[in-house]
Design a protein around this motif. Structure first.
Motif, PDB file in Angstrom:
ATOM      1  N   ASP B 332       0.814  -1.218   0.000  1.00  0.00           N
ATOM      2  CA  ASP B 332       0.000   0.000   0.000  1.00  0.00           C
ATOM      3  C   ASP B 332       0.843   1.261   0.000  1.00  0.00           C
ATOM      4  O   ASP B 332       0.316   2.364  -0.144  1.00  0.00           O
ATOM      5  CB  ASP B 332      -0.919   0.021   1.229  1.00  0.00           C
ATOM      6  N   GLY B 333       2.147   1.090   0.206  1.00  0.00           N
ATOM      7  CA  GLY B 333       3.052   2.230   0.130  1.00  0.00           C
ATOM      8  C   GLY B 333       2.746   3.309   1.145  1.00  0.00           C
ATOM      9  O   GLY B 333       2.310   3.034   2.266  1.00  0.00           O
ATOM     10  N   THR B 334       2.942   4.554   0.712  1.00  0.00           N
ATOM     11  CA  THR B 334       2.884   5.675   1.654  1.00  0.00           C
ATOM     12  C   THR B 334       1.466   6.013   2.107  1.00  0.00           C
ATOM     13  O   THR B 334       1.286   6.974   2.847  1.00  0.00           O
ATOM     14  CB  THR B 334       3.512   6.927   1.035  1.00  0.00           C
ATOM     15  N   ALA B 335       0.454   5.246   1.659  1.00  0.00           N
ATOM     16  CA  ALA B 335      -0.904   5.493   2.150  1.00  0.00           C
ATOM     17  C   ALA B 335      -0.949   5.364   3.666  1.00  0.00           C
ATOM     18  O   ALA B 335      -1.918   5.795   4.307  1.00  0.00           O
ATOM     19  CB  ALA B 335      -1.888   4.522   1.512  1.00  0.00           C
ATOM     20  N   TRP B 337       0.354   7.143   5.706  1.00  0.00           N
ATOM     21  CA  TRP B 337       0.280   8.454   6.368  1.00  0.00           C
ATOM     22  C   TRP B 337      -1.124   8.721   6.907  1.00  0.00           C
ATOM     23  O   TRP B 337      -1.275   9.354   7.946  1.00  0.00           O
ATOM     24  CB  TRP B 337       0.738   9.566   5.430  1.00  0.00           C
ATOM     25  N   ASP B 409       5.064   3.370  -4.773  1.00  0.00           N
ATOM     26  CA  ASP B 409       3.655   3.529  -4.446  1.00  0.00           C
ATOM     27  C   ASP B 409       2.810   2.967  -5.578  1.00  0.00           C
ATOM     28  O   ASP B 409       3.224   2.994  -6.727  1.00  0.00           O
ATOM     29  CB  ASP B 409       3.331   5.014  -4.265  1.00  0.00           C
ATOM     30  N   PRO B 410       1.599   2.487  -5.233  1.00  0.00           N
ATOM     31  CA  PRO B 410       0.759   1.885  -6.280  1.00  0.00           C
ATOM     32  C   PRO B 410       0.572   2.786  -7.501  1.00  0.00           C
ATOM     33  O   PRO B 410       0.630   2.316  -8.627  1.00  0.00           O
ATOM     34  CB  PRO B 410      -0.569   1.655  -5.570  1.00  0.00           C
ATOM     35  N   HIS B 411       0.381   4.106  -7.270  1.00  0.00           N
ATOM     36  CA  HIS B 411       0.121   4.957  -8.429  1.00  0.00           C
ATOM     37  C   HIS B 411       1.385   5.308  -9.189  1.00  0.00           C
ATOM     38  O   HIS B 411       1.333   5.979 -10.204  1.00  0.00           O
ATOM     39  CB  HIS B 411      -0.635   6.220  -8.006  1.00  0.00           C
ATOM     40  N   LEU B 486       6.850   4.934   7.634  1.00  0.00           N
ATOM     41  CA  LEU B 486       6.490   5.817   6.530  1.00  0.00           C
ATOM     42  C   LEU B 486       7.741   6.324   5.821  1.00  0.00           C
ATOM     43  O   LEU B 486       7.779   6.412   4.590  1.00  0.00           O
ATOM     44  CB  LEU B 486       5.667   7.000   7.056  1.00  0.00           C
ATOM     45  N   ARG B 490       8.698   6.035   1.995  1.00  0.00           N
ATOM     46  CA  ARG B 490       8.858   7.238   1.196  1.00  0.00           C
ATOM     47  C   ARG B 490      10.209   7.270   0.491  1.00  0.00           C
ATOM     48  O   ARG B 490      10.307   7.646  -0.663  1.00  0.00           O
ATOM     49  CB  ARG B 490       8.716   8.459   2.111  1.00  0.00           C
TER      50      ARG B 490
END
Lengths: 251, 599
Positions: B332-335, B337, B409-411, B486, B490
């Motif tokens: 899910d990466g930086t989500a 936050w 990150d996913p995006h 995080l 990041r």
């Protein structure tokens, strides 16, 4: 009166590089505070530490007197944050993101539904009702980010580059929302490197260069009798005035 | 050659920058393992050509399936970097291929394939001479097959059908490989390696060339080499074509937009996670992969007319699904936050529940149906599947916060939707998780073997404890180390100080003990303990190398249990000794500048 955001002695080092070097800032209640600086000056790092997303090497921050690191539960209910370039729950639609976050904040389901609908309509995201966040454009991502920051009705907004990649029409909407927020007694800190925007919106400004504050205060005092852009270049420009040209392009 | 050389230099520069600190340690560990495998392959080259051919086939499958299972393969240089240069696709593919040879994995494969030279040495100078080009061509075939497989997967993962199909095929192939002895016994007759098949696969063409040259068949050798060269050209053209079709991220499925009806905090997290499980095609792929793996693994022995493994498809599915979701937070990466900024959010519990709801029903139905079909032991199977599912629901969040592997990150995942982690750590995590998952079932399995239905109760208890306890640990870690996690996501790097995964420097004797415990603990625990126990329980007369089965009847069970306890305590000691030292060091160190909330 307690400051909306009080930053004292924040310091962060990444490896050899001192990203933020003992920064002190006071954001008074009801102010619209602009943070300007070059790329890599330490704006994002400072704001991340100020809201509790990055642990500082030294120093601290408090939001309306609540210490961000010692009393995070309290501090975080008072602040809405829009970070720059971080991910969202990507496989949800805009409305679902707001519903999910509203519930996480402990808001009542009907309040969540009402606020989510209003935010989506005002920010013109309601047309993309079936679109997942991962398919959003950069500008839409900014707008849904702003919506998540506003959702729980915070008293302080901390916004990192809120207008980047946002189209002029949406930018006007956002400006109206933010001005209304300040008029209603809220406080805002935003970072930007668009000087005209900061001049237009903010009443206070701090210039950050190489991890330090080089000037801070009411915007009229900081810029003196020149434009903020000229003043900024004076403060942080290292080239001594003359702007270099690219020899192979200008000939 | 200019583009190719530039790309090679670019890759060298990137690798030089990325192999620092903890990263270098990971690469070194992986490389050591690889060199050992390569040494084994070379040894086979000098010993038995058929076995060497089989080893080459395994190397090839590793190249094809490795990236699919974890991480998406080597993408130090991404095709997207060069989009704006206007290179023709084939030129781009050639350049990327040349750069792909720079790296640890191709070098180790080349080393392994030097077994061809060893094999050739027994056959004469012509064979040795043929082995040199054969080696290089063979590595090129491996690298290209890997690239094409990743590219095909990238396109498959653009649609739900593709994701499901790819998951089924990959899972089935990998499980069939794990069970290859079954097929060897069924089709190989005498139990030997099918010599013809091994040489017919592209992985055996190098060997075929060397052997032809050794027997004086120059034409045959040339033909085999030419075949490899032709395959390389075909694959290169295919890859170039696929590169032009490479687009954005793994797309989400367009269906399923029912309104969110949750009304509580935890309910909100569960709805978010359930939607992610059903909409993220990468997760769809992971689940179908696990399902296909379990089914194929369990059903393969049916070829021999033995249905004793069929019912185990359910437990195997759960273990695989646990391992595949080991990097839940990383994906899910930086989500993260949002979780950090939301006070009082119980993110971990919601994720656990969603995982349970996704995996649990499938596992239970699968186990129930297959147990009935195969007439297997109900208490044993139910105990195992319950313990594994609870264990998995606890382990997944725990491991993913303690051993987070950062990625894009996913995006921001461009082109290659499989790409999650930036290094081999993702693969290591999957293997580690397989082991941990099996451990969580061990107590319930033992109880079930001894006293039947009590095992199911034991499974419910251990599963519940894992769910509750590990979830609690994960939640605490998230609260105290959230900002550090995080930061890892990041920057993709572990922050200096504060949260190092590195073991403290131990005095030499203790270091030796820890190394021995961690590397050899598996032997008493698994084969000598658990496996031997299973053989005992089945009343098997095969003694193989299980010590317990050579014992007089009264001592068999005690021996197996002793072995299990020995293995467990070896692991325990291996973990405890460094932890104790670390705690002592932490106490002695000056207090941290910013006190941890709730720590």
């Amino acid at each position: 009166m307690t400051a909306a955001l009080e930053i004292s002695g924040l310091t962060k080092t990444f490896g050899e590089k001192v990203a933020v070097d003992h920064i002190d800032l006071t954001v008074p209640q009801g102010s619209f505070y602009g943070l300007v600086g070059q790329n890599g000056a330490g704006k994002t790092t400072t704001l991340s530490m100020a809201v509790g997303l990055l642990r500082p090497d030294a120093g601290g921050a408090s939001i309306f007197g609540a210490d961000v690191w010692k009393d995070p539960e309290h501090a975080k209910t008072l602040v809405g944050v829009l970070p720059d370039g971080l991910a969202m729950p990507e496989r949800l639609t805009g409305r679902e993101v707001l519903t999910y976050l509203g519930l996480m904040r402990g808001l009542a389901p009907e309040v969540v539904a009402e606020r989510a609908g209003e935010l989506l309509a005002v920010l013109e995201l309601d047309r993309a009702e079936q679109t997942l966040v991962i398919e959003y454009s950069t500008g839409m991502r900014k707008k849904i980010g702003l919506a998540t920051a506003l959702l729980h009705g915070p008293r302080l907004l901390v916004l990192d580059e809120p207008f980047e990649a946002v189209d002029p029409v949406s930018a006007a909407t956002i400006k109206t929302i933010l001005r209304g927020f300040v008029a209603g007694g809220g406080s805002i800190v935003l970072s930007s490197h668009v000087m005209a925007l900061v001049e237009q919106l903010c009443d206070q400004v701090a210039v950050i260069d190489k991890g330090r504050v080089t000037a801070a205060g009411p915007i009229d005092e900081v810029r003196g009798d020149v434009t903020l852009e000229d003043r900024f270049v004076q403060l942080v420009g290292s080239t001594g005035g003359a702007v270099k040209e690219l020899s192979w392009l200008s000939n | 050659m200019a583009i190719e050389l530039t790309m090679v230099r670019m890759k060298v520069a990137i690798l030089r920058h990325s192999w620092k600190g903890a990263q270098a340690g990971l690469v070194a560990t992986g490389a050591t393992g690889g060199v050992l495998l390569a040494a084994g392959t070379i040894y086979l080259g000098g010993w038995d050509a058929d076995l060497f051919g089989a080893a080459c086939a395994i190397w090839m499958l590793g190249w094809i399936l490795g990236p699919v299972v974890a991480g998406g393969g080597d993408e130090t240089l991404r095709p997207e970097y060069f989009t704006l240069l206007g290179l023709r696709p084939r030129r781009l593919a050639t350049g990327l291929l040349t750069a792909a040879f720079i790296g640890v994995a191709p070098l180790i494969s080349l080393l392994a394939l030097s077994g061809l030279v060893v094999a050739g040495a027994r056959l004469g100078p012509a064979a040795v001479l043929t082995a040199l080009p054969a080696m290089v061509l063979q590595v090129a075939v491996f690298v290209l097959l890997s690239k094409v497989a990743v590219a095909v997967m990238g396109i498959a993962l653009r649609s739900r059908v593709g994701a499901v199909g790819a998951g089924l095929i990959n899972g089935a192939i990998l499980a069939a490989l794990g069970q290859c002895w079954v097929f060897v016994m069924a089709f190989g007759g005498s139990g030997g390696i099918p010599a013809g098949l091994v040489r017919a696969l592209p992985s055996g063409w190098g060997l075929a060339a060397v052997e032809a040259a050794g027997s004086g068949d120059g034409m045959g050798a040339a033909a085999a080499l030419a075949r490899m060269a032709a395959l390389i050209v075909v694959l290169l053209v295919a890859w170039a074509a696929l590169l032009t079709r490479r687009t954005g991220y793994a797309q989400a499925s367009a269906r399923d937009r029912r309104p969110m009806r949750a009304t509580t905090r935890e309910g909100g997290v569960v709805s978010k996670e359930l939607r992610t499980w059903s909409r993220d095609l990468l997760r769809t792929h992971q689940l179908t992969f696990s399902l296909a793996y379990g089914l194929t693994f369990g059903a393969a022995p049916l070829v021999l007319g033995w249905d004793g493994m069929l019912a185990w498809a359910g437990p195997i599915f759960v273990t695989m699904a646990t391992a595949m979701s080991a990097n839940l937070y990383g994906a899910d990466g930086t989500a993260l936050w949002l979780t950090l900024m939301t006070p009082g959010a119980s993110d971990v519990r919601g994720r656990q529940l969603a995982w349970l709801l996704t995996v649990g029903p499938v596992a239970l139905v699968l186990t129930a149906v297959l147990t009935a079909l195969a007439g297997a032991s109900w208490p044993l199977l139910l105990a195992t599947v319950v313990a594994l599912t609870g264990g998995g629901a606890g382990l997944v969040p725990l491991v993913s916060v303690y051993a987070l592997v950062p990625g894009s990150d996913p995006h921001r995942r461009t082109g290659n939707p499989l790409r999650v982690g930036e290094d081999g750590a993702a693969v290591g995590l999957v293997y580690g998780m397989l082991l941990l998952s099996v451990l969580t079932a061990a107590p319930a399995v033992l109880v079930a073997l001894w006293s039947g239905w009590a095992g199911v109760a034991a499974g419910l208890v251990t599963g519940g404890l894992c769910y509750w306890g590990f979830g609690r640990l994960a939640e605490r870690r998230l609260r105290t180390h959230g900002p550090e996690l995080l930061e890892i996501m990041r920057t993709g790097r572990r922050p200096s100080g504060g949260m190092s995964f590195k073991m403290p420097d131990l005095p030499q004797p203790q270091k030796t003990i820890v190394t021995i415990c961690l590397t050899l603990g598996a032997i008493p625990l698994f084969p000598q303990g658990i496996l031997a126990g299973m053989f005992l329980a089945n009343g098997s007369s095969v003694k193989s190398w299980f010590l317990a089965l050579y014992m007089p009847p009264g001592l068999r069970w005690p021996t197996a249990v002793f072995m299990m306890l020995l293995g467990l305590s070896m692991y325990g000691a291996g973990v405890w000794i460094p932890l104790r030292l670390r705690r002592r060091l932490a106490r002695e160190a000056a207090p941290a500048p910013a006190p941890l909330p709730g720590a």
